[in-house]
Every structure is written in structure tokens, then in C-alpha cells.
Design a protein around this motif. Sequence first.
Motif, PDB file in Angstrom:
ATOM      1  N   UNK A 197       0.873  -1.176   0.000  1.00 37.02           N
ATOM      2  CA  UNK A 197       0.000   0.000   0.000  1.00 37.02           C
ATOM      3  C   UNK A 197       0.907   1.222   0.000  1.00 37.02           C
ATOM      4  N   UNK A 198       0.702   2.119  -0.952  1.00 39.83           N
ATOM      5  CA  UNK A 198       1.506   3.334  -1.036  1.00 39.83           C
ATOM      6  C   UNK A 198       1.153   4.304   0.095  1.00 39.83           C
ATOM      7  N   UNK A 199       2.051   5.215   0.378  1.00 37.18           N
ATOM      8  CA  UNK A 199       1.811   6.244   1.386  1.00 37.18           C
ATOM      9  C   UNK A 199       0.548   7.031   1.014  1.00 37.18           C
ATOM     10  N   UNK A 200      -0.363   7.175   1.982  1.00 36.44           N
ATOM     11  CA  UNK A 200      -1.592   7.917   1.767  1.00 36.44           C
ATOM     12  C   UNK A 200      -2.690   7.170   1.049  1.00 36.44           C
ATOM     13  N   UNK A 201      -2.450   5.929   0.686  1.00 36.87           N
ATOM     14  CA  UNK A 201      -3.403   5.124  -0.066  1.00 36.87           C
ATOM     15  C   UNK A 201      -4.169   4.208   0.902  1.00 36.87           C
ATOM     16  N   UNK A 202      -5.446   3.944   0.637  1.00 36.89           N
ATOM     17  CA  UNK A 202      -6.210   2.999   1.451  1.00 36.89           C
ATOM     18  C   UNK A 202      -5.933   1.581   0.961  1.00 36.89           C
ATOM     19  N   UNK A 203      -6.297   0.626   1.786  1.00 32.67           N
ATOM     20  CA  UNK A 203      -6.171  -0.771   1.368  1.00 32.67           C
ATOM     21  C   UNK A 203      -6.967  -1.025   0.087  1.00 32.67           C
ATOM     22  N   UNK A 204      -8.194  -0.493   0.026  1.00 34.75           N
ATOM     23  CA  UNK A 204      -9.051  -0.712  -1.141  1.00 34.75           C
ATOM     24  C   UNK A 204      -8.461  -0.078  -2.399  1.00 34.75           C
ATOM     25  N   UNK A 205      -7.933   1.135  -2.269  1.00 36.30           N
ATOM     26  CA  UNK A 205      -7.311   1.796  -3.418  1.00 36.30           C
ATOM     27  C   UNK A 205      -6.111   0.983  -3.913  1.00 36.30           C
ATOM     28  N   UNK A 206      -5.310   0.501  -2.977  1.00 32.17           N
ATOM     29  CA  UNK A 206      -4.132  -0.287  -3.353  1.00 32.17           C
ATOM     30  C   UNK A 206      -4.545  -1.595  -4.023  1.00 32.17           C
ATOM     31  N   UNK A 207      -5.575  -2.253  -3.504  1.00 31.19           N
ATOM     32  CA  UNK A 207      -6.031  -3.512  -4.093  1.00 31.19           C
ATOM     33  C   UNK A 207      -6.486  -3.290  -5.537  1.00 31.19           C
ATOM     34  N   UNK A 208      -7.255  -2.240  -5.771  1.00 33.70           N
ATOM     35  CA  UNK A 208      -7.731  -1.939  -7.132  1.00 33.70           C
ATOM     36  C   UNK A 208      -6.565  -1.572  -8.047  1.00 33.70           C
ATOM     37  N   UNK A 209      -5.619  -0.798  -7.547  1.00 32.01           N
ATOM     38  CA  UNK A 209      -4.445  -0.408  -8.341  1.00 32.01           C
ATOM     39  C   UNK A 209      -3.634  -1.633  -8.733  1.00 32.01           C
ATOM     40  N   UNK A 210      -3.426  -2.531  -7.789  1.00 32.44           N
ATOM     41  CA  UNK A 210      -2.641  -3.737  -8.068  1.00 32.44           C
ATOM     42  C   UNK A 210      -3.313  -4.621  -9.118  1.00 32.44           C
ATOM     43  N   UNK A 211      -4.637  -4.705  -9.100  1.00 31.76           N
ATOM     44  CA  UNK A 211      -5.340  -5.468 -10.140  1.00 31.76           C
ATOM     45  C   UNK A 211      -5.061  -4.875 -11.516  1.00 31.76           C
ATOM     46  N   UNK A 212      -5.119  -3.543 -11.597  1.00 30.38           N
ATOM     47  CA  UNK A 212      -4.855  -2.878 -12.877  1.00 30.38           C
ATOM     48  C   UNK A 212      -3.406  -3.095 -13.312  1.00 30.38           C
ATOM     49  N   UNK A 213      -2.467  -2.964 -12.374  1.00 30.75           N
ATOM     50  CA  UNK A 213      -1.054  -3.097 -12.722  1.00 30.75           C
ATOM     51  C   UNK A 213      -0.670  -4.530 -13.085  1.00 30.75           C
ATOM     52  N   UNK A 214      -1.128  -5.489 -12.310  1.00 29.70           N
ATOM     53  CA  UNK A 214      -0.686  -6.871 -12.506  1.00 29.70           C
ATOM     54  C   UNK A 214      -1.517  -7.657 -13.509  1.00 29.70           C
ATOM     55  N   UNK A 215      -2.825  -7.366 -13.572  1.00 24.95           N
ATOM     56  CA  UNK A 215      -3.709  -8.142 -14.461  1.00 24.95           C
ATOM     57  C   UNK A 215      -4.275  -7.335 -15.617  1.00 24.95           C
TER      58      UNK A 215
END
Length: 169
Positions: A68-86
Motif C-alpha cells: 500500500x503506497x503512502x496515503x493510499x487505502x487498502x481498497x485503493x491499493x487492491x484496485x491499483x494492483x489489479x490494474x497493474x498486474x492483471x
Amino acid sequence: MAELVERVDERDRVIGAVDRDEAIREGWAHRVATTVCRDPRGRVLVCRRPDHVSRFPAHHDWLIGGAVDVGESYEQAAARELAEELGVRARVRFVCKFLCPGAISPYWLGVHEAVVTQPLAPDPSEIAWHGWFGETEFQKVIRERLFVPDGLEVLRRRPGLGPRSGVTP
């Protein structure tokens, strides 16, 4: 370039921003967000990490995620990781959070679920192989293949997160 994460305490309260490699090296807790991906039939996505990655090369995992990036929520990070990895965008739903001892360092793990209806476009630097597994096949693959230990920890804590039938987006 340093990847900054929030160092957190035993209650997941932010202490300050630190380099992720330093947090791992020093054993400082930080935050990680993951997602269990399902297709509309309820099958779970299983991926294999590339052979060349520094952490858990050639291991399988049923969780997609990362720091999880600084200032990011768990949910924001989870959605970002889906976009980046998949290469997909999907609504993530929070399931649970716990302090994971971690195979390489402790961290607070936010676990999410998402139903993925789009075709996957995996980042080859993150995912070498992937497949969808129903309950019987999932249990077999968990027993027979080498998995990231922390993913197995989530399965031990939340066995109901495995494959399901009749999931709708």
C-alpha cells in the motif's frame, strides 16, 4: 527508486513513511493489500510468479496484490494492483485485515475479493502463468504446487475464501 510505504504499529496506526526494502530488512510492519479474484462462475485465479523475481520466484499464489503506497487505502491499493498486474479494473470488496507474520517480514494484510469479467492482460514481469480453478482443482493445486507461504496463511485463516459456485458480478 525507493518504494515508500507507511510503517505502522501493532494496531495498524501510521508511524511514518519508510522505504519498503528498509521496512522488510528491519522487520517493521507496513501495509499490503491483496485480492482474491473470481470469475462469474466462482472459480479462483491462481498465478505463478516469474522465475527471475527476487521474492518467491516460480511460486504460485491465489492472491493478487502488493504494498500500500503512502496515503493510499487498502481498497485503493487492491484496485491499483489489479490494474497493474492483471490489466483489469474491478470493484474490490474488503473481506478482512490481520497482522500477518509474513515469510520475509511482518505486515498488516488487507484481503479483498473481486469478480473479474474482463479478459486478463497479465504483466509478464509479475505473472508468468495463470489459470482459473474450481473448488476440486483448487484444492489439488494447493497441495501439489509450490505456493507463496503468506497466501497459504490467508487460506488457513479464511478457508471460506476459496472457490465458490454461482458468483455474480
